[in-house]
Design a protein around this motif. Structure first.
Motif, PDB file in Angstrom:
ATOM      1  N   GLN A 153      61.746  30.135  44.336  1.00 47.07           N
ATOM      2  CA  GLN A 153      61.153  29.278  43.252  1.00 47.07           C
ATOM      3  C   GLN A 153      59.973  29.489  43.259  1.00 47.07           C
ATOM      4  O   GLN A 153      59.500  30.209  44.521  1.00 47.07           O
ATOM      5  CB  GLN A 153      61.635  27.378  43.564  1.00 47.07           C
ATOM      6  N   ILE A 157      55.543  25.323  42.700  1.00 41.22           N
ATOM      7  CA  ILE A 157      56.646  24.029  43.132  1.00 41.22           C
ATOM      8  C   ILE A 157      56.918  23.245  44.248  1.00 41.22           C
ATOM      9  O   ILE A 157      57.204  24.263  45.431  1.00 41.22           O
ATOM     10  CB  ILE A 157      57.848  24.697  41.780  1.00 41.22           C
ATOM     11  N   TYR A 161      59.670  16.943  41.101  1.00 43.53           N
ATOM     12  CA  TYR A 161      59.789  18.035  39.899  1.00 43.53           C
ATOM     13  C   TYR A 161      60.838  17.605  38.361  1.00 43.53           C
ATOM     14  O   TYR A 161      61.820  17.434  38.580  1.00 43.53           O
ATOM     15  CB  TYR A 161      58.615  19.410  39.545  1.00 43.53           C
ATOM     16  N   VAL A 163      61.956  18.875  34.688  1.00 42.25           N
ATOM     17  CA  VAL A 163      61.426  20.416  34.098  1.00 42.25           C
ATOM     18  C   VAL A 163      61.332  19.618  32.835  1.00 42.25           C
ATOM     19  O   VAL A 163      62.284  19.053  31.918  1.00 42.25           O
ATOM     20  CB  VAL A 163      62.782  21.291  34.237  1.00 42.25           C
ATOM     21  N   THR A 195      56.006  15.600  39.225  1.00 39.30           N
ATOM     22  CA  THR A 195      55.625  16.580  38.663  1.00 39.30           C
ATOM     23  C   THR A 195      56.200  17.050  37.464  1.00 39.30           C
ATOM     24  O   THR A 195      57.533  17.582  37.389  1.00 39.30           O
ATOM     25  CB  THR A 195      55.012  17.934  39.728  1.00 39.30           C
ATOM     26  N   LEU A 197      56.921  20.350  34.656  1.00 36.92           N
ATOM     27  CA  LEU A 197      56.594  21.780  34.953  1.00 36.92           C
ATOM     28  C   LEU A 197      57.979  22.203  33.552  1.00 36.92           C
ATOM     29  O   LEU A 197      58.168  21.652  33.245  1.00 36.92           O
ATOM     30  CB  LEU A 197      57.605  22.267  35.958  1.00 36.92           C
ATOM     31  N   ILE A 219      52.415  21.870  35.617  1.00 33.99           N
ATOM     32  CA  ILE A 219      52.618  23.031  35.923  1.00 33.99           C
ATOM     33  C   ILE A 219      53.302  23.978  34.457  1.00 33.99           C
ATOM     34  O   ILE A 219      54.079  23.441  34.375  1.00 33.99           O
ATOM     35  CB  ILE A 219      53.452  23.904  37.059  1.00 33.99           C
ATOM     36  N   VAL A 233      64.452  27.352  39.324  1.00 32.78           N
ATOM     37  CA  VAL A 233      63.505  26.358  38.751  1.00 32.78           C
ATOM     38  C   VAL A 233      64.646  25.282  38.376  1.00 32.78           C
ATOM     39  O   VAL A 233      64.615  24.221  38.804  1.00 32.78           O
ATOM     40  CB  VAL A 233      63.479  26.931  37.676  1.00 32.78           C
TER      41      VAL A 233
END
Length: 302
Positions: A153, A157, A161, A163, A195, A197, A219, A233
């Motif tokens: 990844q 990261i 998290y 996506v 988080t 992403l 991110i 990911v």
């Protein structure tokens, strides 16, 4: 050893939904040579997969391009059996270019037709499974995806998290939930300690910038991941939220919790991403995605 051809041209979501059929064909023809005919965007991903011995690219020549058709005809000849998973009007014409070999699909006169008059009302996964069953394939193992998820990844990261996939095909803007609303969801996720992403093509970087303007912890990976890079990911995500696009199909195939947003441009009963066991992700639909409120998406968060 028989020579097998599999035809799957795209788009991305459709290609990913064919991973289980690819695995079933490979299992049924373990000792045979299998070639995939696809288009350039998917060649690198297909070359890494364990299901094919060779990859050929379809240049999709216009029907008036006699030289291009002659080249395509040479690519289609010499196979003992063809599985047409594209089953479009175009790919069905390839039956004749290929010299009318044993053919699984919907081409008129083919030996192994998918003979269900209601096939177009089936979800893609059920439709392809039924097509292969009618062609004699009875075992459908879950596709092995370690080849796709085992990479590294990006260094920045760290879990947990979520996506976000705010994009869609450039010619399908009606399939996009407004980026500002993704931004509100990103801020909510960040406040909960997850988080956000953002993934997408380089052309979708402005969407990521709009999201980051509302959630600075986000991110931005737009333009930084190939299709193959998305595997690790998505595999590590606590949640994936996005429009009806290819990455959402990959996320659910990897078993990740997902919320998929649909406008009236697509019918989720036929095209929605599905989990390996056939289950469905959370699907939120609105005729116009501009009318889908943030509160409804927020209420679906785990």
């Amino acid at each position: 050893m028989s020579r097998i051809l599999v035809i799957r041209l795209g788009a991305l979501g459709d290609f990913i939904q064919s991973f289980p059929p690819f695995a079933a064909i490979r299992g049924h023809h373990a000792a045979d040579h299998i070639t995939l005919l696809t288009t350039a965007p998917f060649a690198a991903l297909a070359a890494r997969a364990p299901w094919f011995d060779a990859i050929r690219l379809d240049p999709r020549p216009a029907w008036w391009n006699l030289r291009g058709l002659a080249a395509l005809r040479r690519q289609l000849r010499g196979f003992d059996l063809v599985y047409d998973l594209q089953t479009s009007a175009r790919s069905s014409r390839y039956f004749w270019l290929a010299g009318r070999p044993r053919w699984s699909g919907i081409a008129p006169g083919c030996a192994l037709p998918h003979a269900n008059p209601r096939r177009d009302f089936l979800h893609t996964s059920e439709r392809q499974r039924e097509q292969l069953a009618m062609a004699g394939i009875s075992t459908f193992p879950a596709p092995e995806l370690a080849w796709l998820t085992g990479g590294a990844q990006p260094a920045e990261i760290a879990p947990p998290y979520a996506v976000l996939a705010p994009g869609a095909a450039p010619h399908r803007p009606e399939k996009r939930w407004p980026a500002a609303r993704f931004g509100e969801i990103a801020a909510l996720l960040a406040a909960r300690g997850t988080t956000p992403l953002v993934i997408g093509s380089a052309a979708e970087a402005p969407l990521a910038a709009e999201i980051r303007a509302q959630a600075a912890a986000t991110i931005d990976l737009t333009g930084r991941t190939t299709l193959a890079d998305l595997g690790p990911v998505l595999a590590g995500a606590a949640l994936v939220i996005g429009n009806d696009t290819g990455p959402m199909h990959l996320a659910t195939l990897l078993g990740r919790p997902a919320i998929v947003l649909f406008s009236s441009a697509s019918d989720p009963a036929i095209t929605a991403p599905r989990y390996p066991d056939g289950g469905w992700p959370v699907i939120l639909a609105a005729a116009d995605l501009a009318d889908l409120p943030v509160a409804r998406v927020a209420a679906a968060l785990p």
